[in-house]
Design a protein around this motif. Structure first.
Motif, PDB file in Angstrom:
ATOM      1  N   SER A  20       0.614  -1.154  -0.034  1.00  0.00           N
ATOM      2  CA  SER A  20       0.044  -0.095   0.022  1.00  0.00           C
ATOM      3  C   SER A  20       0.978   1.166   0.028  1.00  0.00           C
ATOM      4  O   SER A  20       2.113   1.437   0.435  1.00  0.00           O
ATOM      5  CB  SER A  20      -0.811  -0.096   1.021  1.00  0.00           C
ATOM      6  N   PRO A  21       0.358   2.330  -0.372  1.00  0.00           N
ATOM      7  CA  PRO A  21       1.058   3.804  -0.321  1.00  0.00           C
ATOM      8  C   PRO A  21       1.613   3.904   0.968  1.00  0.00           C
ATOM      9  O   PRO A  21       2.637   4.499   1.246  1.00  0.00           O
ATOM     10  CB  PRO A  21       0.228   4.564  -0.951  1.00  0.00           C
ATOM     11  N   GLN A  22       0.604   3.581   2.052  1.00  0.00           N
ATOM     12  CA  GLN A  22       0.891   3.972   3.366  1.00  0.00           C
ATOM     13  C   GLN A  22       2.168   3.199   3.848  1.00  0.00           C
ATOM     14  O   GLN A  22       3.255   3.648   4.461  1.00  0.00           O
ATOM     15  CB  GLN A  22      -0.285   3.446   4.434  1.00  0.00           C
ATOM     16  N   GLU A  23       2.488   1.875   3.426  1.00  0.00           N
ATOM     17  CA  GLU A  23       3.415   0.806   3.878  1.00  0.00           C
ATOM     18  C   GLU A  23       4.752   1.507   3.180  1.00  0.00           C
ATOM     19  O   GLU A  23       5.724   1.412   3.679  1.00  0.00           O
ATOM     20  CB  GLU A  23       3.327  -0.808   3.328  1.00  0.00           C
ATOM     21  N   LEU A  24       4.649   2.144   1.978  1.00  0.00           N
ATOM     22  CA  LEU A  24       5.822   2.640   1.037  1.00  0.00           C
ATOM     23  C   LEU A  24       6.409   4.006   1.571  1.00  0.00           C
ATOM     24  O   LEU A  24       7.275   4.539   0.994  1.00  0.00           O
ATOM     25  CB  LEU A  24       5.660   2.695  -0.246  1.00  0.00           C
ATOM     26  N   GLY A  25       5.377   4.660   2.216  1.00  0.00           N
ATOM     27  CA  GLY A  25       5.701   6.078   2.637  1.00  0.00           C
ATOM     28  C   GLY A  25       5.604   6.816   1.583  1.00  0.00           C
ATOM     29  O   GLY A  25       6.193   8.020   1.725  1.00  0.00           O
ATOM     30  N   VAL A  63       6.767   5.140 -29.857  1.00  0.00           N
ATOM     31  CA  VAL A  63       5.726   5.323 -28.680  1.00  0.00           C
ATOM     32  C   VAL A  63       4.558   6.244 -28.829  1.00  0.00           C
ATOM     33  O   VAL A  63       4.883   7.457 -29.386  1.00  0.00           O
ATOM     34  CB  VAL A  63       6.364   5.393 -27.120  1.00  0.00           C
ATOM     35  N   SER A  64       3.314   6.177 -28.545  1.00  0.00           N
ATOM     36  CA  SER A  64       2.448   7.012 -28.870  1.00  0.00           C
ATOM     37  C   SER A  64       1.164   6.797 -27.686  1.00  0.00           C
ATOM     38  O   SER A  64       1.246   5.929 -27.112  1.00  0.00           O
ATOM     39  CB  SER A  64       1.641   6.809 -30.208  1.00  0.00           C
ATOM     40  N   ILE A  65       0.633   8.010 -27.496  1.00  0.00           N
ATOM     41  CA  ILE A  65      -0.575   7.833 -26.539  1.00  0.00           C
ATOM     42  C   ILE A  65      -1.803   8.223 -27.310  1.00  0.00           C
ATOM     43  O   ILE A  65      -1.911   9.134 -27.915  1.00  0.00           O
ATOM     44  CB  ILE A  65      -0.331   9.146 -25.372  1.00  0.00           C
ATOM     45  N   GLY A  66      -2.789   7.597 -27.288  1.00  0.00           N
ATOM     46  CA  GLY A  66      -4.136   7.208 -27.797  1.00  0.00           C
ATOM     47  C   GLY A  66      -4.841   8.331 -27.115  1.00  0.00           C
ATOM     48  O   GLY A  66      -4.631   9.036 -25.954  1.00  0.00           O
ATOM     49  N   ALA A  67      -5.811   8.889 -27.951  1.00  0.00           N
ATOM     50  CA  ALA A  67      -6.689  10.193 -27.338  1.00  0.00           C
ATOM     51  C   ALA A  67      -7.392   9.734 -26.200  1.00  0.00           C
ATOM     52  O   ALA A  67      -7.591  10.439 -25.442  1.00  0.00           O
ATOM     53  CB  ALA A  67      -7.657  10.197 -28.584  1.00  0.00           C
ATOM     54  N   ASP A  68      -7.853   8.359 -25.766  1.00  0.00           N
ATOM     55  CA  ASP A  68      -8.341   7.885 -24.609  1.00  0.00           C
ATOM     56  C   ASP A  68      -7.340   7.193 -23.618  1.00  0.00           C
ATOM     57  O   ASP A  68      -7.726   6.397 -22.903  1.00  0.00           O
ATOM     58  CB  ASP A  68      -9.361   6.849 -25.178  1.00  0.00           C
ATOM     59  N   GLU A  69      -6.032   7.689 -23.733  1.00  0.00           N
ATOM     60  CA  GLU A  69      -5.190   6.858 -22.728  1.00  0.00           C
ATOM     61  C   GLU A  69      -4.319   8.398 -22.173  1.00  0.00           C
ATOM     62  O   GLU A  69      -4.478   9.436 -22.708  1.00  0.00           O
ATOM     63  CB  GLU A  69      -3.833   6.257 -23.588  1.00  0.00           C
ATOM     64  N   ARG A  70      -3.502   7.766 -21.069  1.00  0.00           N
ATOM     65  CA  ARG A  70      -2.920   8.948 -20.319  1.00  0.00           C
ATOM     66  C   ARG A  70      -1.751   8.190 -19.934  1.00  0.00           C
ATOM     67  O   ARG A  70      -1.589   7.142 -19.544  1.00  0.00           O
ATOM     68  CB  ARG A  70      -3.615   9.386 -18.951  1.00  0.00           C
ATOM     69  N   LEU A  71      -0.661   9.007 -20.032  1.00  0.00           N
ATOM     70  CA  LEU A  71       0.667   8.567 -19.310  1.00  0.00           C
ATOM     71  C   LEU A  71       0.653   8.857 -17.900  1.00  0.00           C
ATOM     72  O   LEU A  71       0.632   9.983 -17.363  1.00  0.00           O
ATOM     73  CB  LEU A  71       1.796   9.373 -20.029  1.00  0.00           C
ATOM     74  N   VAL A  72       0.757   7.749 -16.888  1.00  0.00           N
ATOM     75  CA  VAL A  72       0.707   7.849 -15.770  1.00  0.00           C
ATOM     76  C   VAL A  72       1.917   7.209 -15.042  1.00  0.00           C
ATOM     77  O   VAL A  72       2.450   6.518 -15.406  1.00  0.00           O
ATOM     78  CB  VAL A  72      -0.514   6.673 -15.092  1.00  0.00           C
ATOM     79  N   VAL A  73       2.563   8.091 -13.870  1.00  0.00           N
ATOM     80  CA  VAL A  73       3.612   8.000 -13.437  1.00  0.00           C
ATOM     81  C   VAL A  73       3.516   7.489 -11.758  1.00  0.00           C
ATOM     82  O   VAL A  73       2.707   8.269 -11.346  1.00  0.00           O
ATOM     83  CB  VAL A  73       4.423   9.230 -13.257  1.00  0.00           C
ATOM     84  N   ILE A  74       4.120   6.539 -11.649  1.00  0.00           N
ATOM     85  CA  ILE A  74       4.254   5.878  -9.981  1.00  0.00           C
ATOM     86  C   ILE A  74       5.285   6.071  -9.627  1.00  0.00           C
ATOM     87  O   ILE A  74       6.507   6.129 -10.396  1.00  0.00           O
ATOM     88  CB  ILE A  74       3.576   4.648  -9.882  1.00  0.00           C
ATOM     89  N   PRO A  75       5.559   6.071  -8.261  1.00  0.00           N
ATOM     90  CA  PRO A  75       7.032   5.863  -7.692  1.00  0.00           C
ATOM     91  C   PRO A  75       7.582   4.537  -7.947  1.00  0.00           C
ATOM     92  O   PRO A  75       7.102   3.551  -7.871  1.00  0.00           O
ATOM     93  CB  PRO A  75       6.855   5.930  -5.819  1.00  0.00           C
ATOM     94  N   ARG A  76       8.999   4.703  -8.141  1.00  0.00           N
ATOM     95  CA  ARG A  76       9.688   3.442  -8.336  1.00  0.00           C
ATOM     96  C   ARG A  76       9.651   2.329  -7.199  1.00  0.00           C
ATOM     97  O   ARG A  76       9.422   1.297  -7.585  1.00  0.00           O
ATOM     98  CB  ARG A  76      11.401   3.852  -8.703  1.00  0.00           C
ATOM     99  N   ILE A  80       8.852  -1.605  -7.592  1.00  0.00           N
ATOM    100  CA  ILE A  80       9.412  -2.547  -6.984  1.00  0.00           C
ATOM    101  C   ILE A  80       8.718  -3.510  -6.077  1.00  0.00           C
ATOM    102  O   ILE A  80       8.772  -4.815  -6.209  1.00  0.00           O
ATOM    103  CB  ILE A  80      10.905  -2.112  -6.694  1.00  0.00           C
ATOM    104  N   ALA A  81       7.848  -2.885  -5.175  1.00  0.00           N
ATOM    105  CA  ALA A  81       7.366  -3.801  -4.132  1.00  0.00           C
ATOM    106  C   ALA A  81       6.276  -4.501  -5.012  1.00  0.00           C
ATOM    107  O   ALA A  81       5.863  -5.576  -4.309  1.00  0.00           O
ATOM    108  CB  ALA A  81       6.709  -2.761  -3.101  1.00  0.00           C
ATOM    109  N   ALA A  82       5.829  -4.169  -6.013  1.00  0.00           N
ATOM    110  CA  ALA A  82       4.781  -4.994  -6.858  1.00  0.00           C
ATOM    111  C   ALA A  82       5.338  -6.288  -7.503  1.00  0.00           C
ATOM    112  O   ALA A  82       4.656  -7.408  -7.676  1.00  0.00           O
ATOM    113  CB  ALA A  82       3.944  -4.166  -7.826  1.00  0.00           C
ATOM    114  N   LYS A  83       6.959  -6.286  -7.812  1.00  0.00           N
ATOM    115  CA  LYS A  83       7.461  -7.135  -8.375  1.00  0.00           C
ATOM    116  C   LYS A  83       7.166  -8.732  -8.038  1.00  0.00           C
ATOM    117  O   LYS A  83       6.559  -9.547  -8.820  1.00  0.00           O
ATOM    118  CB  LYS A  83       9.060  -7.088  -8.550  1.00  0.00           C
ATOM    119  N   PRO A  84       6.982  -9.106  -6.719  1.00  0.00           N
ATOM    120  CA  PRO A  84       6.748 -10.304  -5.916  1.00  0.00           C
ATOM    121  C   PRO A  84       5.321 -10.785  -6.493  1.00  0.00           C
ATOM    122  O   PRO A  84       5.054 -12.034  -6.466  1.00  0.00           O
ATOM    123  CB  PRO A  84       6.908 -10.270  -4.820  1.00  0.00           C
TER     124      PRO A  84
END
Length: 89
Positions: A20-25, A63-76, A80-84
């Protein structure tokens, strides 16, 4: 021409992928927490900052972004925590 994949707006949230975002600070416990979720149909939902306008201007070749798509950024640290939780196949 039909797209080979389309997002299913009727699916539901199945489980968090990673910590969770809380666990990762990476949150102040406001309603603006980044997150990664597996959906009921197996697709993945990412909640992050919409940087389509700023980063979208500098996309790599092919690389392209469709009209109904967004480029979303999350913390690294979140990815990494999601990998397992991400299957190899």
């Amino acid at each position: 021409m039909d797209r080979p994949w389309e997002a299913d707006a009727g699916t539901d949230f199945k489980r968090r992928v990673g910590k969770s975002p809380q666990e990762l600070g990476v949150t102040t416990d406001n309603a603006d927490c980044p997150d990664i979720w597996e959906l009921g149909n197996g697709d993945i939902a990412v909640i992050g900052r919409d940087l389509t306008e700023s980063l979208g201007k500098n996309l790599p070749a092919g690389v392209s972004i469709g009209a109904d798509e967004r480029l979303v950024v999350i913390p690294r640290s979140m990815m990494i925590a999601a990998k397992p939780d991400i299957p190899n196949v």
